[in-house]
Design a protein around this motif. Structure first.
Motif, PDB file in Angstrom:
ATOM      1  N   SER A  41       0.809  -1.215   0.000  1.00  0.00           N
ATOM      2  CA  SER A  41       0.000   0.000   0.000  1.00  0.00           C
ATOM      3  C   SER A  41       0.844   1.268   0.000  1.00  0.00           C
ATOM      4  O   SER A  41       0.351   2.353  -0.323  1.00  0.00           O
ATOM      5  N   LEU A 170       4.654  -3.819  -7.065  1.00  0.00           N
ATOM      6  CA  LEU A 170       3.640  -2.771  -7.184  1.00  0.00           C
ATOM      7  C   LEU A 170       3.561  -2.004  -5.880  1.00  0.00           C
ATOM      8  O   LEU A 170       2.952  -2.469  -4.905  1.00  0.00           O
ATOM      9  N   THR A 173      -0.058   0.676  -3.852  1.00  0.00           N
ATOM     10  CA  THR A 173      -1.219  -0.057  -4.376  1.00  0.00           C
ATOM     11  C   THR A 173      -1.974  -0.682  -3.207  1.00  0.00           C
ATOM     12  O   THR A 173      -1.722  -1.825  -2.829  1.00  0.00           O
ATOM     13  N   LYS A 176      -7.822  -3.533  -1.197  1.00  0.00           N
ATOM     14  CA  LYS A 176      -9.142  -3.264  -0.621  1.00  0.00           C
ATOM     15  C   LYS A 176      -9.679  -4.483   0.103  1.00  0.00           C
ATOM     16  O   LYS A 176     -10.270  -4.382   1.172  1.00  0.00           O
ATOM     17  N   THR A 190      -7.640  -4.363  -5.885  1.00  0.00           N
ATOM     18  CA  THR A 190      -6.979  -3.068  -5.775  1.00  0.00           C
ATOM     19  C   THR A 190      -7.880  -1.995  -6.374  1.00  0.00           C
ATOM     20  O   THR A 190      -8.952  -2.298  -6.908  1.00  0.00           O
ATOM     21  N   ASN A 191      -7.454  -0.763  -6.311  1.00  0.00           N
ATOM     22  CA  ASN A 191      -8.229   0.315  -6.929  1.00  0.00           C
ATOM     23  C   ASN A 191      -8.319   0.156  -8.442  1.00  0.00           C
ATOM     24  O   ASN A 191      -9.210   0.721  -9.085  1.00  0.00           O
ATOM     25  N   ASP A 192      -7.397  -0.609  -9.017  1.00  0.00           N
ATOM     26  CA  ASP A 192      -7.397  -0.828 -10.463  1.00  0.00           C
ATOM     27  C   ASP A 192      -8.033  -2.156 -10.862  1.00  0.00           C
ATOM     28  O   ASP A 192      -7.981  -2.535 -12.039  1.00  0.00           O
ATOM     29  N   GLY A 193      -8.622  -2.854  -9.891  1.00  0.00           N
ATOM     30  CA  GLY A 193      -9.269  -4.119 -10.199  1.00  0.00           C
ATOM     31  C   GLY A 193      -8.585  -5.285  -9.507  1.00  0.00           C
ATOM     32  O   GLY A 193      -7.690  -5.113  -8.670  1.00  0.00           O
TER      33      GLY A 193
END
Length: 365
Positions: A41, A170, A173, A176, A190-193
């Motif tokens: 994160s 990464l 990141t 969630k 993640t926020n991107d899927g």
């Protein structure tokens, strides 16, 4: 004839957490051919790792099984040094006299009976080891095989070595939640899927318990806070680690003297600036040549610790595709945990030294 094993696809593994434990697991997995992605994160290097006193040791009040695990990990550090460029451990040894003499003698006798290379040293020997110390006791104990490292640099070296073997890193990141299917973990959101994988390793330090709670798994943890004072760079004043009553000190490769009330640092209780200044004053009073070097900064770290004080490493029962690795002796134990986790994930073989430290033990659930 080509074997089925040779046709098998590499196992896809997500390691959640880029501190020293996650970095070691990632490197060990990548070295074995797994397809690894490390997700954190924040910036790679971890949170607790950056604020560690970074002492590699097998000392301090642990029962014999934990002592054996720590000794094995010290041996693993020596092996990793030969394989990972830039991973410099300073095997400087440690001087100990931070408990009353009778307690210290009993502790040393117990450790010596277990095979620990701990040696009683008299006043003259103490001063030969650390000639800048102003006040020393009549006797202390010295362990030549202990060491220290720069925790962020060591973690970054392990991550870079994993990247050279094909691992992806990464940073920044946030996770969630852990993705589930049929009572197993299949990826991370993640926020991107979603990022999918065959195995999810949660080595997220203080964030571990919340991620596990999201899939119905309880892992009781605490996160004690500790403050360390960092002096401005100075010429070489200390040769090794020094543990005295109320003050533990070491000098970094760049010359800073790092000080805590113990190796983990004290809870600043809202008085961080005052405590750091007090620690620096004690350093300057104790170490000849340190007068006036001054405090540069202080760090406050939260040490992710299972509630009984020992590591939690392994697969939670009843949840396929999930592995947990969290401990407060991360700097000491990272090499052993990294190796043993990779063996269990890829070979389904659990090292006997991990037997007492399953995450499902009653003390943690």
């Amino acid at each position: 004839m080509t074997s089925r094993k040779e046709h098998a696809m590499p196992k896809r593994v997500i390691v959640v957490g880029a501190g020293i434990i996650g970095a070691s697991i990632a490197w060990n997995l990548a070295k074995r051919g797994a397809k690894v992605t490390v997700v954190d994160s924040g910036e790679p290097g971890g949170v607790a790792t950056r604020s560690s006193w970074a002492w590699i040791n097998a000392s301090w009040g642990n029962p014999e099984p934990y002592f054996r695990l720590r000794m094995r990990s010290i041996a693993e550090w020596r092996q990793i040094e030969s394989e990972v460029p830039g991973l410099a451990v300073n095997w400087c040894g440690g001087l100990i006299w931070d408990t009353p003499p009778a307690d210290l003698d009993a502790y040393a006798a117990e450790r010596a009976a277990w095979g620990h290379p701990i040696r009683r040293v008299n006043r003259d020997e103490i001063l030969a080891l650390e000639p800048t110390l102003r006040e020393v006791p009549d006797h202390a104990y010295h362990v030549a095989g202990e060491g220290m490292l720069e925790p962020l640099a060591a973690t970054q070296a392990l991550l870079a070595a994993a990247q050279r073997l094909g691992a992806g890193i990464l940073g920044n990141t946030p996770i969630k939640w852990l993705e589930e299917k049929d009572e197993g973990c299949t990826g991370v959101m993640t926020n991107d899927g979603v990022i999918h994988a065959d195995e999810i390793v949660v080595a997220a330090g203080a964030e571990t318990a919340a991620l596990l709670d999201g899939v119905g798994i309880t892992l009781k943890m605490s996160a004690p806070v500790g403050l360390l004072a960092h002096s401005k760079p100075a010429p070489k004043l200390l040769n090794g680690l020094v543990m005295t009553p109320g003050l533990h000190i070491r000098q970094t490769a760049e010359g800073r003297i790092v000080a805590g009330t113990d190796f983990a640092g004290a809870d600043p209780e809202g008085k961080a600036d005052e405590l750091a200044a007090d620690l620096q004053a004690k350093v300057e009073a104790m170490v000849r040549g340190a007068e006036g070097i001054g405090l540069d900064f202080h760090t406050v770290g939260y040490r992710p610790t299972p509630t009984d004080g020992f590591s939690a490493v392994g697969r939670p029962r009843g949840r396929a595709g999930l592995y947990v690795a969290v401990t407060h002796s991360g700097v000491t134990l990272a090499p052993a945990i990294g190796r043993f986790a990779a063996e269990e994930i890829l070979d389904c073989r659990r090292d006997p030294l991990l037997t007492p430290y399953h995450p499902d033990r009653p003390a943690l659930t």
